[in-house]
Scaffold this motif. Structure first.
Motif, mmCIF file in Angstrom:
data_model
loop_
_atom_site.group_PDB
_atom_site.id
_atom_site.type_symbol
_atom_site.label_atom_id
_atom_site.label_comp_id
_atom_site.label_asym_id
_atom_site.label_seq_id
_atom_site.Cartn_x
_atom_site.Cartn_y
_atom_site.Cartn_z
ATOM 1 N N SER A 53 1.080 -0.883 0.327
ATOM 2 C CA SER A 53 -0.257 0.231 -0.096
ATOM 3 C C SER A 53 0.742 1.594 0.491
ATOM 4 N N ILE A 54 0.530 1.813 -1.142
ATOM 5 C CA ILE A 54 1.338 3.420 -0.611
ATOM 6 C C ILE A 54 0.547 4.602 -0.999
ATOM 7 N N THR A 55 0.796 5.555 -0.898
ATOM 8 C CA THR A 55 -0.121 7.439 -0.768
ATOM 9 C C THR A 55 0.858 7.906 -1.627
ATOM 10 N N ILE A 56 0.758 8.554 -2.388
ATOM 11 C CA ILE A 56 1.740 9.420 -3.284
ATOM 12 C C ILE A 56 0.731 10.778 -2.855
ATOM 13 N N ILE A 57 0.897 11.760 -2.265
ATOM 14 C CA ILE A 57 0.791 13.076 -2.276
ATOM 15 C C ILE A 57 1.769 14.153 -3.021
ATOM 16 N N ASN A 58 1.240 14.981 -4.216
ATOM 17 C CA ASN A 58 1.092 15.222 -5.341
ATOM 18 C C ASN A 58 1.277 16.737 -4.997
ATOM 19 N N ARG A 59 2.155 17.768 -5.712
ATOM 20 C CA ARG A 59 2.099 18.790 -5.316
ATOM 21 C C ARG A 59 1.008 20.063 -5.333
ATOM 22 N N GLN A 60 0.086 19.343 -6.345
ATOM 23 C CA GLN A 60 -0.853 19.885 -5.751
ATOM 24 C C GLN A 60 -1.439 20.249 -4.904
ATOM 25 N N GLN A 61 -1.867 18.364 -4.886
ATOM 26 C CA GLN A 61 -2.275 18.583 -3.314
ATOM 27 C C GLN A 61 -1.899 18.995 -2.149
ATOM 28 N N ILE A 62 -0.920 19.156 -2.488
ATOM 29 C CA ILE A 62 -0.323 19.753 -1.639
ATOM 30 C C ILE A 62 -0.217 20.860 -0.867
ATOM 31 N N GLU A 63 -0.504 22.071 -2.227
ATOM 32 C CA GLU A 63 -0.581 23.398 -2.084
ATOM 33 C C GLU A 63 -2.376 23.378 -2.078
ATOM 34 N N ALA A 64 -2.824 22.761 -2.256
ATOM 35 C CA ALA A 64 -4.758 22.733 -2.120
ATOM 36 C C ALA A 64 -4.348 23.077 -0.195
ATOM 37 N N GLN A 65 -3.860 21.805 0.348
ATOM 38 C CA GLN A 65 -3.773 21.477 1.300
ATOM 39 C C GLN A 65 -3.489 22.955 2.974
ATOM 40 N N LEU A 66 -2.620 23.616 1.747
ATOM 41 C CA LEU A 66 -1.469 24.585 2.262
ATOM 42 C C LEU A 66 -2.787 25.819 2.675
ATOM 43 N N LYS A 67 -3.155 25.952 1.870
ATOM 44 C CA LYS A 67 -4.480 26.649 2.370
ATOM 45 C C LYS A 67 -4.958 27.295 2.616
ATOM 46 N N VAL A 68 -5.581 25.963 3.786
ATOM 47 C CA VAL A 68 -5.766 25.351 5.056
ATOM 48 C C VAL A 68 -5.354 25.387 6.296
ATOM 49 N N SER A 69 -4.284 24.850 5.805
ATOM 50 C CA SER A 69 -2.899 24.514 7.368
ATOM 51 C C SER A 69 -1.508 24.780 6.448
ATOM 52 N N THR A 70 0.162 25.481 7.467
ATOM 53 C CA THR A 70 0.490 24.816 6.659
ATOM 54 C C THR A 70 1.670 23.686 8.049
#
Length: 710
Positions: A53-70
């Protein structure tokens, strides 16, 4: 096919280092990059060839989450099934991966301090410096000690090979929508990168200054591992040079610091009384105790790569050094009135130096492709936990680690994948003579100091892994795996609570973890499904039991069994909207006594839903939902819950974010955490009965700012 795989490795290196090599190979787009993983086998491979089982979080997902919390803890808890809910504090204590501690890395370099696990490893870099995050679940020894639950690997940003100079600047402000007073904070971040002939560079910096953090009732959240009035700064540099098409050199430096420097003090409640812990200004004429708490982390990494050392053989050499100093909160439980100490403040100091040599040889025989990854790891880890006042709580532990490994992968007729590997671990841990601390929870409740004779502890372990995957069709790709991990993590906790006079008599044996997993992935038109079930056993897990005679929580070495399952569903309705839903359930027991494990290891059930929507051009909206379920496995003892065994009640949290691009350069964004101002205690706050831990979750908090790209 083998040439394609060699090209894939060269291509990924080129994508990070050299534009010329990239142009000599076929183009690689971001979608293909998202199907590549480097963490599981230490080489570049397709995610469809990994039986785990692998989860990959890409840059687009990171940037979306950073708008809410760093906070990376919040980001990971939202996007990674199997990772326990965010604690809402600077600590990732109880935020386990499948019930065990994960090894946190930056570009493959360990950030955790497993010899004395202070649970601060997740916050060692700012998300601004990250390109993606790879999470491999389940015990593994592929990177050595500390990976009992799996691996969280932060992959840092790469240079833009299309420009000599490009970059981004972002400015934001964050504040409580419940009660704005004193809650306004600021954040500024910047990044430049580019390509100058054979030289590439990335440099980023970020600085964030928090105001007070308020719960749904407007009160300031308690300070234990708190983030109120905390400042964070991160400076990251990556320099690369491509000598020719085959050979490259890369240097990385990362500095991260977080400090909570506040004149607030806690009004302490408890789980058992039902009264929350919150913070107020220190009374007139007084000030907060201790030094500012938080981590301080230096990392240096040097990577040498030769993609054509021999025919069909590549070489990667990683050398790294790290200095960690994590300062914890002031605690009255570290008192010793006989010596004039009314409390104390500890810090974990860890210095690491390591070298990893990895070779990768690939062969092609008719319908069989074979890959052999082999090499040597060396690591020197010197860790201790003194108190700020000079007392020694955990003596210096000097670990010398040498390991050899061989990992093989066999691809039969393109669809049937077999993986098998072995790792031989040699660990020598030297500890000098020391004396345990006398600590008094109350005047008449004190631990008894003991003189302990030091020694060098020797650990030898051979661990194995085996996995199969059959990509029979897009609609059904099953896998099964067995993997072992060798773990001597948190030896420091055992040493500081010793009740014997010789270190050789302390139960410090390594824990061998056996991890079993089955699962499948399925793609049907626009729907992707993932499911996995797992079981993890160990003969010597470590839990804690309260000793009322001394007021100290003593480690208990006992066999453990942890089991659970995870499910992920992704549906792409159109290019404008998609939705991802996850569910994770885990449970665990001390099999010797047939008793459930506490919240330090086992999390409550967790479900998430993430919706991304582009209603019009230049506009994106995202909505995330977190559900944490009940977990009530323990009864009160003499009318009170103890340790990490408080009852957990379910709660729901919604977050929302959006951005609008005025043009290709300017973008405005807003994020709202806890959109409906849910009044709740995070799971850890409910389960931890320790003094001062029962803080409420963050109330509605707004983050807004602008980005400029050039």
């Amino acid at each position: 096919m083998i040439k394609t795989r060699l090209s894939l490795l060269a291509l990924l290196i080129a994508h990070n280092v050299n534009a010329e090599s990239l142009q000599k190979n076929e183009a690689i787009d971001e979608n293909n990059m998202e199907r590549i993983v480097v963490t599981g086998s230490r080489i570049v491979e397709s995610i469809d060839e990994v039986p785990a089982s692998i989860t990959i979080i890409n840059r687009q997902q990171i940037e979306a989450q950073l708008k809410v919390s760093t906070e990376l803890q919040t980001l990971l808890a939202t996007l990674v099934p199997g990772l326990a809910p965010s604690t809402g504090t600077s600590s990732n204590s109880s935020q386990t991966l499948r019930g065990r501690s994960p090894l946190v890395m930056i570009d493959g370099v360990p950030q955790s301090t497993p010899l004395r696990n202070g649970a601060l490893g997740i916050r060692t870099i700012d998300a601004n410096a990250l390109e993606r995050i790879e999470v491999i679940k389940g015990a593994t020894s592929i990177y050595g000690n500390g990976a009992a639950g799996g691996i969280i690997n932060y992959i840092t940003k790469k240079a833009n090979s299309d420009s000599k100079l490009s970059g981004k600047i972002s400015v934001a402000s964050r504040f409580s929508a419940v009660k704005t007073g004193d809650s306004v904070g600021q954040r500024v971040e910047g990044m430049i990168n580019g390509q100058l002939d054979k030289f590439s560079y990335v440099a980023s910096a970020s600085y964030e200054d928090n105001g007070v953090q308020r719960d749904a009732e407007g009160d300031v959240i308690g300070l234990k591992y708190g983030l109120s009035e905390a400042s964070m700064q991160n400076y990251f540099t990556k320099l690369g040079y491509q000598f020719n098409d085959d050979i490259s050199l890369q240097f990385v430096y990362n500095y991260y610091e977080s400090k909570q420097d506040s004149n607030l003090v806690d009004v302490v409640g408890s789980v058992n009384s039902g009264v929350k812990t919150y913070a107020i200004e220190a009374p007139s004429g007084t000030s907060a105790y201790g030094e500012p708490q938080g981590p301080n982390n230096h990392n240096m990494m040097l990577k040498y790569t030769d993609v054509a050392l021999f025919e069909n053989t590549q070489l990667v050499i990683d050398a790294y050094a790290q200095e960690v100093e994590n300062i914890f909160f002031y605690s009255p439980t570290l008192a010793n009135l006989d010596e004039g100490y009314t409390g104390g403040q500890s810090l974990i100091k860890s210095d690491k130096e390591g070298l990893r040599v990895t070779l990768n040889s690939q062969f092609d025989w008719d319908n069989v492709e074979a890959t052999f990854i082999y090499g040597i790891d060396t690591l020197n880890d010197v860790t201790s936990q003194p108190l700020v006042d000079g007392r020694v709580w955990v003596p210096e532990m000097d670990m010398e680690n040498l390991a050899g490994f061989l990992q093989s992968k066999w691809v039969v007729q393109d669809n049937f994948i077999i993986k098998a590997g072995i790792r031989r671990e040699k660990i020598d841990l030297a500890v000098s003579d020391y004396r345990t601390l006398k600590l008094c929870k109350k005047v008449a409740v004190c631990s008894i100091p003991i003189d302990v004779t030091g020694d060098t502890l020797n650990y030898r372990a051979t661990t194995y892994n085996f996995g199969i995957r059959y990509n029979v069709a897009d609609y059904f790709q099953p896998f099964a795996s067995y993997s072992q991990g060798s773990d001597i993590s948190d030896i420091g906790r055992l040493l500081r609570t010793s009740t014997v006079t010789d270190i050789a008599l302390i139960q410090t044996e390594a824990s061998i973890i056996d991890n079993y997993e089955i699962g499948f992935t399925s793609e049907i038109d626009k729907l992707r499904l993932e499911f996995s079930a797992y079981r993890s056993t160990s003969e010597l897990g470590t839990t804690n039991k309260y000793d009322p005679a001394t007021g100290v929580y003593m480690p208990v070495r006992a066999p453990q069994e942890i089991y659970g399952y995870e499910a992920v569903a992704f549906y792409n309705f159109s290019k404008e909207i998609d939705i991802t839903a996850t569910y994770a359930w885990v449970e665990g027991k001390n099999t010797e006594n047939d008793t459930y494990l506490g919240a330090k290891q086992i999390s409550a059930p967790k479900a998430t839903i993430n919706i991304n929507w582009q209603p019009i051009d230049n506009t994106n909206l995202a909505l995330s939902y977190l559900y944490v379920g009940d977990r009530k496995k323990f009864d009160p003892v003499d009318g009170k819950y103890v340790g990490d065994k408080g009852p957990i009640d379910s709660y729901h949290v919604f977050n929302m974010s959006g951005n609008y691009s005025f043009n290709q350069d300017w973008t405005a964004f807003i994020g709202i955490e806890n959109l409906f101002n849910q009044d709740y205690y995070p799971a850890k706050s409910q389960a931890y009965t320790y003094s001062g831990y029962n803080v409420k979750g963050l109330g509605t908090t707004v983050n807004m700012g602008v980005d400029y790209q050039f």
